[in-house]
Enzyme design. Structure first.
Site, mmCIF file in Angstrom:
data_model
loop_
_atom_site.group_PDB
_atom_site.id
_atom_site.type_symbol
_atom_site.label_atom_id
_atom_site.label_comp_id
_atom_site.label_asym_id
_atom_site.label_seq_id
_atom_site.Cartn_x
_atom_site.Cartn_y
_atom_site.Cartn_z
ATOM 1 N N GLU A 27 -2.404 4.340 9.763
ATOM 2 C CA GLU A 27 -2.766 4.023 8.378
ATOM 3 C C GLU A 27 -1.854 2.928 7.839
ATOM 4 O OE1 GLU A 27 -4.381 7.730 6.047
ATOM 5 O OE2 GLU A 27 -2.489 8.260 7.044
ATOM 6 N N TYR A 59 -9.310 -5.154 -19.925
ATOM 7 C CA TYR A 59 -9.642 -4.414 -18.703
ATOM 8 C C TYR A 59 -9.642 -5.294 -17.468
ATOM 9 C CZ TYR A 59 -14.219 -5.598 -20.760
ATOM 10 O OH TYR A 59 -15.257 -6.229 -21.385
ATOM 11 N N GLU A 79 -1.092 10.662 -4.079
ATOM 12 C CA GLU A 79 -0.534 11.214 -5.309
ATOM 13 C C GLU A 79 0.514 10.261 -5.885
ATOM 14 O OE1 GLU A 79 -1.133 12.797 -2.487
ATOM 15 O OE2 GLU A 79 -1.709 14.883 -2.849
ATOM 16 N N LYS A 104 -9.757 7.906 -1.439
ATOM 17 C CA LYS A 104 -9.424 7.441 -0.091
ATOM 18 C C LYS A 104 -10.620 7.778 0.809
ATOM 19 C CE LYS A 104 -5.572 7.708 3.199
ATOM 20 N NZ LYS A 104 -4.284 8.366 3.479
#
Length: 125
Positions: A27, A59, A79, A104
């Site tokens: 990863e 934004y 997290e 994810k």
């Protein structure tokens, strides 16, 4: 997922960026796509009445900062990434509450799945 009573919302969903987050070596080496949803709670009355963007959140700028946060500084857990993005949200003075969801969708899960996500919500203290 909604802002506390009395707050208006700005919602940006589906911010995509490529990052190198995760516990597994591949990863960190190969990276993968992440998708982020952000909901901001703030009082938009002054911005609506005056057209003053400083009373709101741009934004486009928010989205760029979120994408940059995903693309930089790899972390083990989404997290941690969600908390990082929450800090970006509170970098805009009018924001009183924020919810950040980090998806994810290509997580290394050994069974069929559609998505995995973490959501963190906080109020300014």
């Amino acid at each position: 997922m909604s802002a506390p009573e009395g707050l208006d919302r700005i919602t940006v969903t589906g911010i995509e960026a490529y990052g190198y987050h995760g516990l597994l070596a591949f990863e960190r080496e190969q990276g993968q796509r992440f998708v982020v949803d952000v909901v901001l709670g703030l009082d938009l009355e002054r911005a609506a009445q005056t057209g003053d963007l400083d009373a709101s959140v741009h934004y486009g700028t928010l989205s760029e900062r979120v994408a940059d946060a995903v693309a930089s500084d790899p972390v083990d857990l989404i997290e941690t990434l969600a908390l990082r993005i929450l800090g970006i949200c509170f970098g805009f003075a009018p924001v009183q509450w924020a919810s950040v969801t980090v998806h994810k969708p290509e997580a290394p899960i050994p069974v069929a799945f559609s998505d995995v996500a973490v959501t963190i919500e906080r109020s300014r203290t």
